[in-house]
Design a protein around this motif. Structure first.
Motif, PDB file in Angstrom:
ATOM      1  N   HIS A   1      -5.938  -1.358   2.986  1.00 12.91           N
ATOM      2  CA  HIS A   1      -5.961  -1.730   4.435  1.00 12.91           C
ATOM      3  C   HIS A   1      -6.946  -1.090   4.939  1.00 12.91           C
ATOM      4  O   HIS A   1      -7.446  -0.060   4.959  1.00 12.91           O
ATOM      5  N   LEU A   2      -7.225  -2.649   5.795  1.00 12.34           N
ATOM      6  CA  LEU A   2      -8.572  -1.652   6.757  1.00 12.34           C
ATOM      7  C   LEU A   2      -8.955  -0.804   7.640  1.00 12.34           C
ATOM      8  O   LEU A   2      -8.022  -0.429   7.990  1.00 12.34           O
ATOM      9  N   VAL A   3      -9.924  -0.327   7.627  1.00 10.20           N
ATOM     10  CA  VAL A   3      -9.952   0.964   9.189  1.00 10.20           C
ATOM     11  C   VAL A   3      -9.869   0.062  10.446  1.00 10.20           C
ATOM     12  O   VAL A   3     -10.855  -1.286  10.295  1.00 10.20           O
ATOM     13  N   GLY A   4      -9.380   0.526  11.289  1.00 10.35           N
ATOM     14  CA  GLY A   4      -8.591  -0.429  11.858  1.00 10.35           C
ATOM     15  C   GLY A   4      -7.442  -0.834  12.358  1.00 10.35           C
ATOM     16  O   GLY A   4      -6.563  -0.608  12.956  1.00 10.35           O
ATOM     17  N   CYS A   5      -6.711  -1.182  11.022  1.00  8.73           N
ATOM     18  CA  CYS A   5      -5.541  -2.020  10.358  1.00  8.73           C
ATOM     19  C   CYS A   5      -4.166  -0.330  10.654  1.00  8.73           C
ATOM     20  O   CYS A   5      -4.868   0.722  10.552  1.00  8.73           O
ATOM     21  N   GLY A   6      -3.770  -1.174  12.040  1.00  9.21           N
ATOM     22  CA  GLY A   6      -2.703  -0.015  11.834  1.00  9.21           C
ATOM     23  C   GLY A   6      -1.946   0.933  11.029  1.00  9.21           C
ATOM     24  O   GLY A   6      -1.038   1.676  11.503  1.00  9.21           O
ATOM     25  N   ASP A   7      -2.301   0.773  10.183  1.00 11.49           N
ATOM     26  CA  ASP A   7      -1.346   1.226   8.867  1.00 11.49           C
ATOM     27  C   ASP A   7      -2.064   1.763   8.061  1.00 11.49           C
ATOM     28  O   ASP A   7      -1.371   2.668   7.349  1.00 11.49           O
ATOM     29  N   ARG A   8      -3.482   1.611   8.085  1.00  8.37           N
ATOM     30  CA  ARG A   8      -4.268   2.411   7.105  1.00  8.37           C
ATOM     31  C   ARG A   8      -4.464   3.810   6.841  1.00  8.37           C
ATOM     32  O   ARG A   8      -3.641   4.589   5.990  1.00  8.37           O
ATOM     33  N   GLU A   9      -4.145   4.645   8.603  1.00 11.95           N
ATOM     34  CA  GLU A   9      -4.089   6.216   8.174  1.00 11.95           C
ATOM     35  C   GLU A   9      -2.531   6.461   7.705  1.00 11.95           C
ATOM     36  O   GLU A   9      -2.147   7.612   7.294  1.00 11.95           O
ATOM     37  N   ARG A  10      -1.901   5.546   8.058  1.00 14.97           N
ATOM     38  CA  ARG A  10      -0.387   6.217   8.260  1.00 14.97           C
ATOM     39  C   ARG A  10      -0.039   6.202   6.094  1.00 14.97           C
ATOM     40  O   ARG A  10       0.754   6.601   5.671  1.00 14.97           O
ATOM     41  N   ILE A  11      -0.334   5.401   5.467  1.00 11.52           N
ATOM     42  CA  ILE A  11      -0.521   4.856   3.750  1.00 11.52           C
ATOM     43  C   ILE A  11      -1.789   6.109   4.018  1.00 11.52           C
ATOM     44  O   ILE A  11      -1.258   6.832   2.584  1.00 11.52           O
ATOM     45  N   GLU A  12      -2.469   6.054   4.271  1.00  9.04           N
ATOM     46  CA  GLU A  12      -3.769   8.038   3.918  1.00  9.04           C
ATOM     47  C   GLU A  12      -2.447   8.620   4.111  1.00  9.04           C
ATOM     48  O   GLU A  12      -2.268   9.441   2.923  1.00  9.04           O
ATOM     49  N   ARG A  13      -1.338   9.192   4.842  1.00 15.11           N
ATOM     50  CA  ARG A  13      -0.967  10.495   4.833  1.00 15.11           C
ATOM     51  C   ARG A  13       0.644  10.640   3.807  1.00 15.11           C
ATOM     52  O   ARG A  13       0.482  11.409   3.753  1.00 15.11           O
ATOM     53  N   LEU A  14       0.885   9.265   3.155  1.00 22.39           N
ATOM     54  CA  LEU A  14       2.145   9.238   2.701  1.00 22.39           C
ATOM     55  C   LEU A  14       0.763   9.617   1.111  1.00 22.39           C
ATOM     56  O   LEU A  14       1.667  10.233  -0.014  1.00 22.39           O
ATOM     57  N   ARG A  15      -0.434   8.982   0.818  1.00 24.44           N
ATOM     58  CA  ARG A  15      -0.855   9.443  -0.266  1.00 24.44           C
ATOM     59  C   ARG A  15      -1.309  10.736  -0.672  1.00 24.44           C
ATOM     60  O   ARG A  15      -0.895  11.528  -1.702  1.00 24.44           O
ATOM     61  N   ASP A  16      -1.458  11.204   0.528  1.00 29.39           N
ATOM     62  CA  ASP A  16      -1.456  12.825   0.281  1.00 29.39           C
ATOM     63  C   ASP A  16      -0.718  13.587   0.337  1.00 29.39           C
ATOM     64  O   ASP A  16      -1.044  14.072  -0.302  1.00 29.39           O
ATOM     65  N   ARG A  17       0.657  12.730   0.847  1.00 27.14           N
ATOM     66  CA  ARG A  17       1.974  14.075   0.708  1.00 27.14           C
ATOM     67  C   ARG A  17       2.809  13.667  -1.052  1.00 27.14           C
ATOM     68  O   ARG A  17       3.521  13.968  -0.972  1.00 27.14           O
ATOM     69  N   PHE A  18       2.255  12.209  -1.214  1.00 25.50           N
ATOM     70  CA  PHE A  18       3.037  11.788  -2.888  1.00 25.50           C
ATOM     71  C   PHE A  18       2.680  12.573  -3.823  1.00 25.50           C
ATOM     72  O   PHE A  18       1.247  12.648  -3.994  1.00 25.50           O
ATOM     73  N   GLN A  19       3.541  12.672  -4.381  1.00 27.84           N
ATOM     74  CA  GLN A  19       3.625  13.837  -6.233  1.00 27.84           C
ATOM     75  C   GLN A  19       3.013  12.569  -6.971  1.00 27.84           C
ATOM     76  O   GLN A  19       4.249  11.749  -7.325  1.00 27.84           O
ATOM     77  N   ARG A  20       1.972  12.725  -7.200  1.00 24.96           N
ATOM     78  CA  ARG A  20       1.576  12.247  -8.251  1.00 24.96           C
ATOM     79  C   ARG A  20       2.508  12.143  -9.797  1.00 24.96           C
ATOM     80  O   ARG A  20       2.442  13.345  -9.792  1.00 24.96           O
ATOM     81  N   PRO A  21       3.177  11.113 -10.434  1.00 22.65           N
ATOM     82  CA  PRO A  21       3.904  11.112 -11.880  1.00 22.65           C
ATOM     83  C   PRO A  21       2.874  11.785 -13.301  1.00 22.65           C
ATOM     84  O   PRO A  21       1.330  11.930 -12.923  1.00 22.65           O
TER      85      PRO A  21
ATOM     86  N   GLY B   1       0.947  -1.329  -0.179  1.00 24.58           N
ATOM     87  CA  GLY B   1      -0.029   0.381  -0.190  1.00 24.58           C
ATOM     88  C   GLY B   1       0.668   1.657  -0.125  1.00 24.58           C
ATOM     89  O   GLY B   1       0.523   2.226  -0.543  1.00 24.58           O
ATOM     90  N   THR B   2       1.865   0.623   0.274  1.00 20.87           N
ATOM     91  CA  THR B   2       3.356   2.411   0.129  1.00 20.87           C
ATOM     92  C   THR B   2       3.019   2.931  -1.228  1.00 20.87           C
ATOM     93  O   THR B   2       3.178   2.205  -2.246  1.00 20.87           O
ATOM     94  N   PRO B   3       2.385   4.310  -1.508  1.00 26.54           N
ATOM     95  CA  PRO B   3       2.415   4.144  -3.345  1.00 26.54           C
ATOM     96  C   PRO B   3       4.193   4.399  -3.844  1.00 26.54           C
ATOM     97  O   PRO B   3       5.155   5.582  -2.674  1.00 26.54           O
ATOM     98  N   VAL B   4       4.061   4.400  -4.941  1.00 29.65           N
ATOM     99  CA  VAL B   4       5.419   4.044  -5.329  1.00 29.65           C
ATOM    100  C   VAL B   4       5.294   4.373  -6.923  1.00 29.65           C
ATOM    101  O   VAL B   4       4.810   4.229  -7.544  1.00 29.65           O
ATOM    102  N   LYS B   5       6.122   5.219  -7.577  1.00 33.05           N
ATOM    103  CA  LYS B   5       6.497   5.950  -8.545  1.00 33.05           C
ATOM    104  C   LYS B   5       7.846   5.092  -9.508  1.00 33.05           C
ATOM    105  O   LYS B   5       8.367   5.857  -9.578  1.00 33.05           O
ATOM    106  N   ASP B   6       8.669   4.624  -8.346  1.00 33.15           N
ATOM    107  CA  ASP B   6       9.945   3.828  -9.441  1.00 33.15           C
ATOM    108  C   ASP B   6       9.044   3.210 -10.313  1.00 33.15           C
ATOM    109  O   ASP B   6       9.285   2.184  -9.614  1.00 33.15           O
TER     110      ASP B   6
END
Length: 206
Positions: free
Chosen positions: A186-206, A35-40
């Protein structure tokens, strides 16, 4: 208290999505990669190839062989893989450390050439793949909320096939989208869902 059996809790009360179970390697993949956004482009090519190898198998089967796959396929360098010969195919079909499926091996070599063409036409693989990012949708609360195929993954698959790619069906494409952060499943309640959302919010789309 566990609100759903689709969340698994460890002895530190850390919640994870159900699919990683209690396998430590699978948990690390869930916690650190999925779920971590990747553009490499290198990582995107590797993952679309490995998703093709997964077809009909579990991702854990592929994950446990990922190091061997990287060695066998020159670390998924497109230019190198695209030059693999019939002798390389024969070598790989005898390599017990990977999945010895001749069709998938040939598809990986073939797709390396298509990836090089795509970089030339689109500017990058990332520019192509990220155009299929869906608009925001309701976060999944249960495993039943997560589809195996979506309209976007069907469109991606159709366009890849039009361009000559192989082993890129809509289910394979959606699994790729999930893993590369093009969607956050990631499901709601999963310890990684909000972290991934924050990464996606900051992610620079190509």
């Amino acid at each position: 208290m566990n609100p759903t059996t689709d969340l698994l809790y460890d002895d530190q009360n850390r919640a994870r999505c159900w699919w990683c179970g209690d396998d430590q390697e699978y948990r690390r993949y869930h916690d650190q990669e999925w779920g971590t956004p990747v553009k490499d482009d290198h990582r995107l090519f590797e993952k679309i190839c490995l998703e093709g190898f997964q077809c009909g198998l579990s991702w854990l089967t592929i994950l446990r062989r990922r190091t061997a796959f990287r060695k066998a396929f020159a670390d998924f360098d497109c230019e190198t893989v695209g030059r693999f010969s019939a002798a390389d195919v024969n070598r790989l079909t005898k390599d017990e450390s990977i999945i010895r499926h001749r069709g998938k091996i040939n598809a990986t070599i073939h797709n390396a050439g298509k990836a090089i063409e795509m970089r030339s036409s689109e500017g990058s693989l990332a520019a192509f793949f990220w155009q299929f990012e869906p608009s925001r949708s309701r976060p999944p609360r249960r495993r039943q909320d997560i589809a195996a195929v979506t309209g976007e993954s069907t469109q991606m698959s159709r366009e890849l096939k039009r361009r000559g790619w192989k082993f890129v069906g809509p289910t394979t494409c959606y699994a790729f989208m999930q893993s590369m952060g093009i969607v956050n499943d990631h499901l709601v309640g999963c310890g990684d869902r909000e972290r991934i959302e924050r990464l996606r919010d900051r992610f620079q789309r190509p």
